[in-house]
Write a protein that holds these residues in place. Structure first.
Motif, mmCIF file in Angstrom:
data_model
loop_
_atom_site.group_PDB
_atom_site.id
_atom_site.type_symbol
_atom_site.label_atom_id
_atom_site.label_comp_id
_atom_site.label_asym_id
_atom_site.label_seq_id
_atom_site.Cartn_x
_atom_site.Cartn_y
_atom_site.Cartn_z
ATOM 1 N N UNK A 56 0.816 -1.211 0.000
ATOM 2 C CA UNK A 56 0.000 0.000 0.000
ATOM 3 C C UNK A 56 0.847 1.258 0.000
ATOM 4 N N UNK A 57 1.956 1.240 0.753
ATOM 5 C CA UNK A 57 2.857 2.393 0.795
ATOM 6 C C UNK A 57 3.443 2.668 -0.584
ATOM 7 N N UNK A 58 3.872 1.624 -1.274
ATOM 8 C CA UNK A 58 4.440 1.810 -2.618
ATOM 9 C C UNK A 58 3.396 2.360 -3.586
ATOM 10 N N UNK A 59 2.167 1.903 -3.455
ATOM 11 C CA UNK A 59 1.088 2.440 -4.297
ATOM 12 C C UNK A 59 0.879 3.927 -4.011
ATOM 13 N N UNK A 60 0.963 4.285 -2.724
ATOM 14 C CA UNK A 60 0.774 5.682 -2.335
ATOM 15 C C UNK A 60 1.879 6.563 -2.914
ATOM 16 N N UNK A 61 3.121 6.093 -2.841
ATOM 17 C CA UNK A 61 4.244 6.872 -3.366
ATOM 18 C C UNK A 61 4.073 7.106 -4.866
#
Length: 286
Positions: free
Chosen positions: A88-93
């Motif tokens: 999810x963090x990578x998607x957010x970035x």
């Protein structure tokens, strides 16, 4: 954007069996200032600089752990929860726009929680029966709605049912399922490495005085306060005053006191308060 270089090294995105080493590693990565974060985000957006994206992800891994720990009581491997949160963090970035005027951690919370929610729903046996949107909402909110560790009273069940749009019977039933999981406090000596994180001793460890944790929590609290203030600023003056008097003031006002002050009914004050709270919630989760 080039796909030849990963946004994050595999060893950092997948915690593996040695969670202790993983925690030590990610907490050694410095937090970014607002200006450093903005510069890196602009490099990624404007120049497709994958190294900049990697730095943004790595500096926020500790926040994924912070969020993942709140799901530890569901009986799923902590490493898996963290791994899903990292996705999810990578998607957010990849979707973060530095011109939005918010910090990445605020933007990323939604994406991190969404990935963890989906993982929990796919894998936890108790949740598989929660098929409707209302039941899923009940599942994820019941812990926070309860006051204390005792079983729900009829009045409490009715209050939660109204808040979450389900029946009191469904609240009682979900409570029984939710707390049927009975883990021993310490992990068994022969416990599988992947399941050690389920033991309460693991996620109830007292880290209050660890400098890295204190820094993380201070940053998290400051960001949350900033987001709340921004959301409050979008309300009209009367709604701001009602919420402040009802929830933020040391000497909190009652509905009837505010009704007399504004010359309306207590029910109207309650409606204004509810509408304002919904706007705040929508703003914080946007």
């Amino acid at each position: 954007m080039s796909t030849r270089k990963a946004v994050m090294p595999l060893a950092m995105s997948v915690p593996g069996a040695n969670l202790g080493a993983y925690m030590t590693s990610i907490h050694s990565i410095p937090l970014l200032t607002a200006e450093e974060e903005r510069v890196l985000a602009e490099r990624y957006v404007n120049d497709e600089d994958v190294d900049a994206a990697r730095q943004l992800v790595l500096s926020h891994l500790r926040f994924v752990v912070h969020i993942a720990k709140s799901y530890a009581g569901y009986g799923l491997p902590q490493g898996d929860l963290i791994q899903e949160g990292n996705v999810g963090l990578m998607k957010a970035v990849k979707r973060f726009d530095p011109d939005m005027g918010v910090r990445l951690v605020s933007f990323a919370v939604h994406w991190i929680k969404s990935e963890i929610h989906e993982y929990v729903i796919r894998n936890w046996r108790i949740v598989k029966v929660a098929t409707t949107k209302a039941q899923r909402k009940l599942f994820f909110n019941l812990r926070s709605k309860k006051k204390g560790s005792a079983s729900l009273s009829v009045a409490e069940a009715e209050r939660i049912a109204i808040d979450l749009n389900v029946t009191p019977e469904q609240v009682i039933e979900m409570e029984g399922r939710l707390y049927a999981f009975d883990a021993s406090f310490d992990a068994a000596p022969d416990e599988d490495e992947d399941r050690i994180g389920q033991a309460p001793a693991y996620y109830l460890e007292d880290n209050r005085y660890v400098p890295a944790v204190q820094l993380e929590e201070a940053d998290w609290e400051a960001d949350s306060t900033e987001r709340l203030q921004a959301a409050m600023g979008k309300l009209d003056a009367r709604s701001q005053a009602i919420l402040s008097r009802r929830w933020l003031a040391e000497d909190k006002a009652t509905l009837h006191e505010l009704a007399a002050e504004y010359g309306v009914s207590a029910e109207r004050i309650r409606q204004l308060e509810k509408n304002a709270m919904q706007k705040i919630k929508a703003s914080l989760t946007a």
